[in-house]
Every structure is written in structure tokens, then in C-alpha cells.
Design a protein around this motif. Sequence first.
Motif, short mmCIF file in Angstrom:
data_model
loop_
_atom_site.label_atom_id
_atom_site.label_comp_id
_atom_site.label_asym_id
_atom_site.label_seq_id
_atom_site.Cartn_x
_atom_site.Cartn_y
_atom_site.Cartn_z
N GLU A 141 39.16 -32.27 -19.76
CA GLU A 141 37.90 -32.89 -19.36
C GLU A 141 37.52 -34.00 -20.34
N ARG A 188 32.20 -35.41 -13.59
CA ARG A 188 30.96 -34.83 -13.07
C ARG A 188 31.17 -34.24 -11.67
N PHE A 246 34.09 -33.23 -10.39
CA PHE A 246 34.98 -32.08 -10.50
C PHE A 246 34.24 -30.85 -11.02
N ARG A 247 33.29 -31.07 -11.92
CA ARG A 247 32.52 -29.94 -12.45
C ARG A 247 31.66 -29.32 -11.35
N ARG A 248 31.12 -30.16 -10.49
CA ARG A 248 30.27 -29.64 -9.41
C ARG A 248 31.08 -28.82 -8.40
N ILE A 249 32.35 -29.18 -8.20
CA ILE A 249 33.17 -28.41 -7.25
C ILE A 249 34.05 -27.39 -7.98
N HIS A 250 33.73 -27.18 -9.27
CA HIS A 250 34.35 -26.11 -10.07
C HIS A 250 35.85 -26.29 -10.29
N LEU A 251 36.30 -27.54 -10.34
CA LEU A 251 37.70 -27.79 -10.70
C LEU A 251 37.86 -27.76 -12.21
N ILE A 252 36.79 -28.10 -12.94
CA ILE A 252 36.82 -28.02 -14.40
C ILE A 252 35.55 -27.30 -14.86
#
Length: 556
Positions: free
Chosen positions: A534, A548, A550-556
Amino acid sequence: MKKNSFLDSEKNDNLVKQASFLAIAGIVSRVIGLLYRSPLSEIIGDLGLGYYQSAYAFYTIILLISSYSIPSAISKIIAGKLAIHEYRNAHRLFLGSMGYVIIVGTVASLVLFFGAPLFVEDAAVPVLRVFAPTIFVYGILGVIRGYFQAHRSMSQTSVSQVIEQIVNAAVSVGAAALFIKLSMGTLDEPADEASKILRAVRGAQGSALGTGMGVVAALIFMALVYMVNRRELIERAENDYSADIVGYIDIFKSITGVVTPFILSTAVYNIFAPINNKIFVDLYPVWRGVTQVTATSHWGIFSGKAQVISNIPIAFSSAMAAAMIPQIAGFMASNDTASAAKRIGLGVKSTMVISIPCAVGIFTFASPIMLLLFPNTRPNIALGSHCLMALCVSVVLIALSTLNSSILQSIGKLNTPIINALIALVLQTGLLLLLLRFTNLDVFAVAISYTFYAGIMAVLNQIAVRRAIGYVQEIKLTFVIPTICSVLMCLVSYGVYALVFRLVQNERIAVLPALVVAVPVYFVLLVALKGITERELKRLPGGRIIARIFRRIHLI
């Protein structure tokens, strides 16, 4: 003293962030360059583009010898003084560099103007003479850019690059049309060959004028920025009592000693263009029985279209190289080899994460990309797309060799890139002569030779860096995973292209959604396969937005 200024950026050690400023500007500039190349090629045709590129190749070499390396060289020597807080000497180096480029730029401009008949074919001489004054202006611009880069502040250079390209685009297209209209009375294509040549030359002269006006606009911007910060710079220099003052004679010696290897390296690194131009335009017609007009037109397709497209992703590696020079030079001046090696690893990985998917994408969509940007290429689409496919590998190789060349210069191995470039140049020239003499590959042979040259340079420079600093590049996360993700990305995006093409039966329309899909697919795969963290993602151009999401869709 101001609380907020570009001097504050000296405290910022974020290599990728600083490189991103230049990378984004470089990519934007090259996209603008692509966008205006399409209407320009419609106006002046492949023949006009060929004359322009022939003149541009030799203009570039004289520019490289006189001024082009100035930003990198100046940033290196001034960064060394800033690293040990010799602000007075840093500013004196800036002033001495200005005197140096005024002298050298004047001589180089005169040589190019009066020596034009020695460099290019007769038809391209007027085009080359329009380029001549630009060299003088570029030298001054380069010194100011290098001064700001030495302070690890890339935003000023970035903005000036965008301004340069915008003005270049507007003036190139407008002046090309105006020159043709004034000379021919109409923009219509004439029937006889002599009129076609005259029309092409006038159009190429207009485009060359755009190049010069773009540099003038960038210089005006950078001069204004310098004047805004001038008082602060002078105050800091006057308040520096810790260093022995370097005399201007020693400054000129220092500049010459540092600039000369940069010039030789960059000149040798780029001299393949005029050499290949001379071989293809002058020798190929004799060997294979084609007209010089046809050869010049095909050169325009390769150099003015395929190579322009392939150069877009290289902007990031060029920006990374420019950002690394002052940082690594500073670390080496402080004997901090560990930090220098860390910066090298970060720079190479960031460059490959961008370059590899671009190369695979260019190979996969060579034909529709060419048609999207240059619709008038359709009659020669096979030749143009094959050249672009051959150049896709060079995207990665040039990116890597450019970065390593700058690393070698930063650590004091100034002659190594020159020697490596000479070896690569001799080998690629031999290969090109053989391919043109004994095959029917046409200008495709130039693309193959150029890729071969890039490969030799990449290998030799990589070996030299390893030997010089004991640095070994990590392989899996830097090369393997980005390549796997790039191949999978293109499989998905090509499926989108095929589906849309079946519906609309238009390559130019079908390739757009395919390219849009490719970007998120690649970064999703890269994160999923743990090819990037990240923190590293956020350092890339636009990476914070991607992180940001990716974090919302829980990839990171």
C-alpha cells in the motif's frame, strides 16, 4: 524569509513523489504531443513528418551536445554543494552555469544554422535552420530547471514541461497550416512531386517553429518562478559563511568536468537516431530500389508515429532518473551508500511497475492504438503497427537503461554509460546495415535494431551498477509479478476489445474501453499477488486515489 517555498522541498526525501511530479508532467506532455501529432500529420502528411523527423534527429544531437544534459548535470553538482550546506557556492555554480550555456548555446545554434546542408538532405535544410535558435534558448531554460531540481523540487520543471508542450502543439499545427497556405495558396495535396515536396517542407518548418516557441514559453515561466524566489536564494547565499568561496574559473572547470561526461553519454545514447536516419533515407533507397520520398515517408511513420507512442511510458523512467540524480549524489557526497542503494531499488521497482504493463499493452493493441491516434496511417497500418510491436520491448529496456545510466552518473561512474552506449551503438548499426541490405523488412528493420540497442544498453548498465555499488536488484517483485499481472491484464482487456468490436466494427472505438479496463485490472492483480505494498502504491502517480478505492473494497 518566506515560510513556504521550494527550498522547503530539500527536507522532503520522497523520491517517488518527486519523480511523480516529473512523470505526470512528462506523460501529460507526451499525450499532448500525441494529440497534436494526429492533426499535424493530417496537414503535412507522412512526407512532411519525415522531413521534420529527419531535421529533428540532428537538431536533437546538437542540442544534446550543447544544452540537453544541462539540467541533470547542474542538478548533480549543485546538489552536492547543498548536501553539505554550501549555499553560496551553490548559487555561484548556478550563475557560472548560466554563462557557460550562453556561450555554448550561441556556438551550437550557429553551427546548426550554417552547417545544416552537412547534416540533412537538401529538402530538410530549411526545416533544420528553423530549429537552430531553439538550442540557445533551451540552454538557459535547462540551467534554471537544473537549479530547482537540485533542491529536489520538481513541480516547477513539471509545470514548465506542460506549458512547453501546449504552446508547441498550438503553434506547430497553426504554423504548419499557415506556412502551407501562404506558400501553396491552398491546403490541398498537389499532384506533381516537386509541389508535394515544397508543401511538405513548409509544413515541417511550421512544426519546427512550434518546438521553438514551446521552449520560449517554458523559459518565460521558469524565469518568473526564479524571480519570485530570487531574494530568498540570495539571502541564503549571503548568510552562508561556512564554506570557502569557489572562484568562477574553478566553477567553469567544475561545470565542464561534470557536463562533458553527461553530454558524451547522452549524445552517444541518442546518436543512433541521426545515424539510423542517414542509413535508411540515403542507403536503403540505393540498396532496395525505392525512391527517397518513399523512404522519407516510411521514416516519418516510424519516427513520427510509432516511436512517439512508445516514448510515452518512458516518461516515468526519465522523471525517475532526473529525481534520483540529486538524491543519490547527495547520499554519495555524505558517504551514505546504504541509503543510495535503497533509493536505487525503489526507483527500479517503481519504473518497472509502470513500464512493463505499458509494453505488454502496446504489443497487444498496436494496430488499434495506431489507428486511434493517427487515422491517416490506415494505408500503411501493417508497417506502422509492426514497428510499434517491435518497439514495445524497448519500452522496458530503455526505461531500465535510462535509470541505470543516471545511477552510474550519480555515483561518479561518468564514463561507464558512454562506453556501454558506444558498444551498443556499434552493434545496432551493424545489425541495421545487414537487415536493410539483405532483407525486405523496410523501416521495420530500424525498429528491430533500436530494440536490440536498448537491450544491450540495459544489460551493460545493469552489470555496471552491480559492480560499482554492490547492489543486486530484487527480481520477483520487480520483474516477474508485474509481467504476470500485465499478461493477465491484456487477456481481460483484449476480451473487452473483441466484444466491443463485434458490436461497433470500429477498432478506434473498441480500443478505448479496453484501455480503460486495463488499468484497474492490472493494479487489482498486482495487489492480489502482493507485487506492491500500500505504501509503494501511494507513491505512484495517482496511487493515493487507487489505494483509497482498494481500501474501500477491502483489497488492502
